[in-house]
Scaffold this motif. Structure first.
Motif, PDB file in Angstrom:
ATOM      1  N   CYS A  26       9.599  -0.767  -0.830  1.00 44.68           N
ATOM      2  CA  CYS A  26       8.121  -0.663  -1.034  1.00 44.68           C
ATOM      3  C   CYS A  26       7.425  -1.211  -0.733  1.00 44.68           C
ATOM      4  O   CYS A  26       6.737  -1.443   0.050  1.00 44.68           O
ATOM      5  N   TYR A  38       6.420   6.274   6.250  1.00 45.46           N
ATOM      6  CA  TYR A  38       5.973   6.309   4.800  1.00 45.46           C
ATOM      7  C   TYR A  38       3.940   5.663   5.209  1.00 45.46           C
ATOM      8  O   TYR A  38       3.828   5.694   5.522  1.00 45.46           O
ATOM      9  N   ASP A  88       1.115   7.785   3.033  1.00 49.24           N
ATOM     10  CA  ASP A  88       0.309   8.116   1.500  1.00 49.24           C
ATOM     11  C   ASP A  88       0.456   9.533   1.331  1.00 49.24           C
ATOM     12  O   ASP A  88       0.700  10.002   1.986  1.00 49.24           O
ATOM     13  N   PRO A 114      14.435  -0.276  -5.145  1.00 49.87           N
ATOM     14  CA  PRO A 114      13.553   0.326  -4.559  1.00 49.87           C
ATOM     15  C   PRO A 114      12.065  -0.760  -4.653  1.00 49.87           C
ATOM     16  O   PRO A 114      11.161  -0.645  -3.697  1.00 49.87           O
ATOM     17  N   GLY A 116       7.821  -2.294   3.237  1.00 52.33           N
ATOM     18  CA  GLY A 116       7.034  -0.773   4.194  1.00 52.33           C
ATOM     19  C   GLY A 116       5.718  -1.007   3.614  1.00 52.33           C
ATOM     20  O   GLY A 116       4.883  -0.545   5.242  1.00 52.33           O
ATOM     21  N   GLU A 117       5.053  -1.646   3.071  1.00 52.59           N
ATOM     22  CA  GLU A 117       4.144  -1.719   2.429  1.00 52.59           C
ATOM     23  C   GLU A 117       3.264  -2.268   3.905  1.00 52.59           C
ATOM     24  O   GLU A 117       2.567  -2.514   4.267  1.00 52.59           O
TER      25      GLU A 117
END
Lengths: 447, 426
Positions: free
Chosen positions: B241, B324, B326, B237, B244-245
């Motif tokens: 993340c 993805y 905010d 996980p 993806g950032e």
């Protein structure tokens, strides 16, 4: 009948006896226990707890095993059921905790609660630790008659509460059916005595063996000498068939033979070539399987109804069948045939349910060879042992009548175990009876 | 049959399943076994300057969870402890024998241009497809000013990448450490320096446990323990993340990503590819089960792609990135409620107790004729998903959308937001 009666001891090699009378279900080692424990979902309001007559907090103790807090797990079990070790071995778990396990519903594969319970309790018993202490002495003395599961559970709880307890036992050893009545391969290696020692280890309990109620001691004296009396004498009488030939040599009460077997070297026990067992309960299964394991060639259980009506659980029936026992359902004995005063055969009749639902014979008969016949058609309470006070100690449906606190009709006399049981006569239920009675006695004495 | 070929920063491979720079890729013997098993590429275990490093014994720690081994895994092993020349010879031979497979070479040398120049020259001669700069290892080498000691300082990353780009024609991958507060600073630095791609995540600083008898951190080396690098399924996980950032970052847009972090199955790989990655590097799963896990990864990904109608990796690569967002861009009007399938329910009560003790008291524990029954109280259910996660029965508790008819409304548009800027029309 031709051939001679063939009843012999020593049919097997020493190695075969050792294998046959060792543990039927080997214990879990730590690795297996951890894997099994990890299968427990830690249910809320867990159905397994509800299915346990002693309400052991099963998810909690399994979590203890999983975290290597095995002593904590064992204490959780023993707080609820001081005979948790024996129950782990002899409980019909498939109709109790494991039958209720949510994994049974989910995948027909319950968590092996019985084996996990054994893992935890064995660990504690082997460690020699005594997790229980006694409260300050109360000065009260209580008599417990019968050192079986009900009596010992009652005595232990009372001793913890600070009372002094004297347990009177008719037989040479305590433990009741765990010592004398359960199949040897379920509680081998002297387990029953180790458990008795552990229970007595809390202190304040004096066990007097070889003392029978109605012979050596009498209820009226106990009531006079002790603050309270608990009766857990079990069922001393064995039911009879009432058939011609029942008096022949070679015809035995299954419970008597099992008691003998439990106290002897199996190699010294004579067993027939052809054995017929009459009955359909766990005792019938136990004697049939043990006969096979003693080396009998043909062992047949004759039961008058079908598989689903048997008192023995489905699992027990499977144990019989996988041990080479033939179960003949819907058959009942009509006479025992002898030669030279020794049983040689059993004549049986097929049965069926009549239109009213009553069991009836079909007149269709057959004969089974038998060197030995075991009667396993149940036991009953022997009221005369209760010391002529039957008039006062009320009996209901053949058992001592008690209220929900296990208090009998007699003042300051409580009772439990098979002597009051109206159900399946389980060890775990006897323990619960003893527990409940102890709580009631304590309340009564301390008020 | 879907086309599993992948190309990332010019490096081509028959499939996106690569072995990460780690013990499985330390020498020819292992790498050849991996290629025979079907792996699409490898990143050769990190080369450094001679003399080679020396390792301790007791190099791995692991986190086992409820009977499942190696949910988390860590190591205190350093870079390759074999002579540089031996590694180079083997790389050259393997590349020659397996020309269709991707071979990147992981590198870690002191932060001096001459050191990087020198090693790049000799690696280039092997015919390797590219290099991966190890700015990630959090243990051991970082104490010597390398690995994550570089990766945690964006300026150093940029500087070293510039040197490397100046001294080699090979594609330069930069392996990023997750031991930073934001992965974007090092990723952007790599891009500024001219990196062709980034690989992430490297391992996370960790102690897998404390031996309560010895009172030492684990893994234990003669009564002491040092922190190591954490990886395995437990870190996936975190890796997802960070990947993806970078994938959604405007400054990093288009920067190829080779994903690393807890990848064990085709599904894990597909998730990283959907999150923008071009290839999926694996280590712990191979170290747990051996190389043949790649067989199911290949057929599993292919079958799933066929089922979905994706013909190539590019067909779905990055497909999840636009989604993805905010938190402030989530729909405040979206409403879901828990639904318990009473036929599937096994009455474990875990949904009830989780909600009762720790959430919203929205699942009633009922008894009907003694039988247990657990029912959702819609008025109390906030749709948090907790019960559906706690439930051990697949598909028993589902979260069902409630049709509200209300439009998509973000927090910025939400009238309940005290800092909302009113829209012109209002």
């Amino acid at each position: 009948m031709g051939d001679a009666v063939d009843i012999r001891a020593g049919r097997l090699t020493p190695a075969e006896y050792d294998a046959n009378f060792d543990e039927l279900y080997p214990p879990l080692d730590r690795k297996r226990a951890l894997v099994e424990a990890s299968r427990c979902y830690f249910c809320h309001d867990a159905p397994c707890v509800e299915a346990c007559p002693t309400s052991i907090d099963i998810p909690r103790f399994i979590r203890g095993i999983h975290t290597d807090n095995v002593a904590g797990a064992a204490t959780t079990i023993l707080e609820a059921n001081i005979m948790g070790g024996a129950c782990a071995r002899v409980c019909p778990t498939e109709i109790l905790c494991e039958g209720a396990c949510v994994r049974t519903a989910q995948e027909n594969k319950p968590v092996k609660i019985g084996l996990l319970q054994r893992y935890a309790t064995d660990h504690l018993l082997e460690s020699g630790t005594q997790p229980f202490t006694r409260a300050a002495p109360t000065g009260q003395r209580i008599a417990v008659v019968g050192a079986g599961p009900a009596g010992l559970a009652c005595a232990h709880a009372l001793a913890r509460d600070g009372h002094d307890v004297v347990v009177f036992e008719k037989r040479p050893k305590g433990g009741g059916l765990n010592e004398y009545g359960i199949a040897a391969y379920k509680v081998p290696h002297g387990f029953a005595q180790k458990e008795v020692e552990f229970i007595l280890g809390v202190g304040g309990i004096e066990l007097r063996c070889g003392v029978a109620l109605g012979r050596d001691i009498h209820l009226r004296d106990l009531r006079r000498e002790f603050s309270a009396v608990f009766i857990g004498v079990g069922l001393g009488g064995v039911n009879v068939l009432g058939l011609p030939g029942e008096e022949l040599a070679g015809v035995h009460n299954a419970v008597d033979y099992i008691a003998r077997l439990r106290q002897a070297d199996p190699a010294s026990l004579p067993v027939g070539h052809d054995v017929v067992v009459i009955g359909g309960g766990n005792t019938a299964i136990d004697i049939a399987v043990q006969s096979r394991r003693l080396g009998a060639t043909n062992v047949t259980i004759a039961y008058r109804r079908g598989a689903s009506q048997m008192g023995a659980t489905r699992h027990e029936q499977e144990v019989a069948q996988t041990n080479g026992v033939t179960i003949r359902h819907w058959t009942r004995p009509v006479r025992l045939i002898g030669e030279d005063d020794h049983v040689r055969a059993v004549e049986l009749e097929y049965t069926q349910l009549g239109q009213t639902g009553r069991l009836m014979g079909t007149d269709d008969r057959f004969t089974l060879r038998a060197d030995m016949v075991f009667k396993a058609i149940g036991q009953h309470l022997v009221p005369s042992a209760l010391d002529g006070s039957v008039d006062l100690l009320e009996i209901e449906r053949g058992k001592i009548k008690v209220n929900e606190d296990r208090m009998s009709s007699l003042d300051r006399v409580w009772a439990g175990g098979d002597a009051i049981g109206q159900g399946q006569d389980l060890t775990v239920q006897a323990v619960e009876d003893g527990k409940i009675a102890a709580r009631a006695i304590h309340r009564y004495l301390m008020d | 049959m879907a086309d599993l070929r992948c190309e990332i920063a010019g490096v081509k491979a028959p499939n996106p399943f690569w072995l990460a720079s780690a013990p499985p890729t330390d020498k020819e013997y292992n790498v050849v076994r991996a290629f025979k098993a079907g792996w699409g590429g490898v990143v050769w275990k990190t080369l450094g300057e001679d003399p080679p490093v020396v390792n301790t014994t007791s190099r791995y720690g692991a986190l086992h969870y409820r009977g499942h081994r190696m949910m988390g895994f860590n190591n205190i092993e350093l870079i390759s402890d074999r002579p540089l020349q031996l590694n180079l010879q083997e790389i050259k031979r393997v590349k020659k024998d397996w020309p269709d497979r991707a071979i990147l070479v992981s590198l870690m040398v002191p932060c001096e241009e001459e050191s990087w120049k020198a090693i790049l020259e000799v690696v280039e001669e092997t015919g390797a497809d590219g290099v991966e700069l190890n700015f990630g290892c959090p243990h051991g080498m970082s104490e010597r000013g390398m690995g994550s000691a570089v990766g945690q300082v964006p300026d150093y990353i940029e500087m070293v990448v510039r040197w490397c780009k100046a001294h080699t024609r090979m594609p330069v991958f930069v392996k990023l450490t997750p031991n930073v507060t934001s992965i974007l600073a090092p990723a952007r630095a790599a891009r500024r320096g001219g990196a062709d791609a980034v690989s992430l995540i490297n391992t996370i600083n960790s102690i897998t446990g404390v031996d309560l008898d010895l009172m030492t951190p684990m893994p234990t080396v003669h009564g002491k323990g040092a922190h190591g690098g954490y990886c395995g399924p437990a870190v996936k996980p975190i890796a997802l993340c960070m990947v993806g950032e970078i994938a959604r970052d405007t400054e990093c847009r288009g920067l190829p990503i080779s994903a690393i972090g807890g990848i064990e199955t085709w599904r894990d790989a597909a998730e990283f590819i959907a999150m923008g990655a071009g290839s999926a590097q694996v280590c712990t799963a191979a170290m747990h089960y051996g190389f043949r896990i790649v067989e199911d990864m290949v057929t599993g990904l292919s079958n799933w792609m066929d089922q979905k109608g994706y013909r190539s990796i590019e067909d779905f690569r990055g497909a999840a990135v636009p989604n993805y967002v905010d938190w402030k861009d989530l729909d405040m009007n979206w409403d879901i409620k828990a639904r318990i399938d009473q036929d599937l329910c096994i009455k474990c009560g875990l949904c009830h107790i989780a909600c009762e003790d720790t959430a919203h008291q929205a699942i009633a524990a009922l008894r009907t004729d003694g039988a247990r029954r657990y029912e959702v109280i819609d008025a109390e259910c906030v749709g948090c998903n907790l019960c559906s996660h706690a439930c051990p029965v697949e598909g028993c508790i589902t979260m069902v959308p409630v049709e509200s008819g209300r439009p998509y409304m973000t927090w910025e548009q939400d009238p309940r937001n005290p800092r909302r800027v009113p829209q012109a029309a209002e």
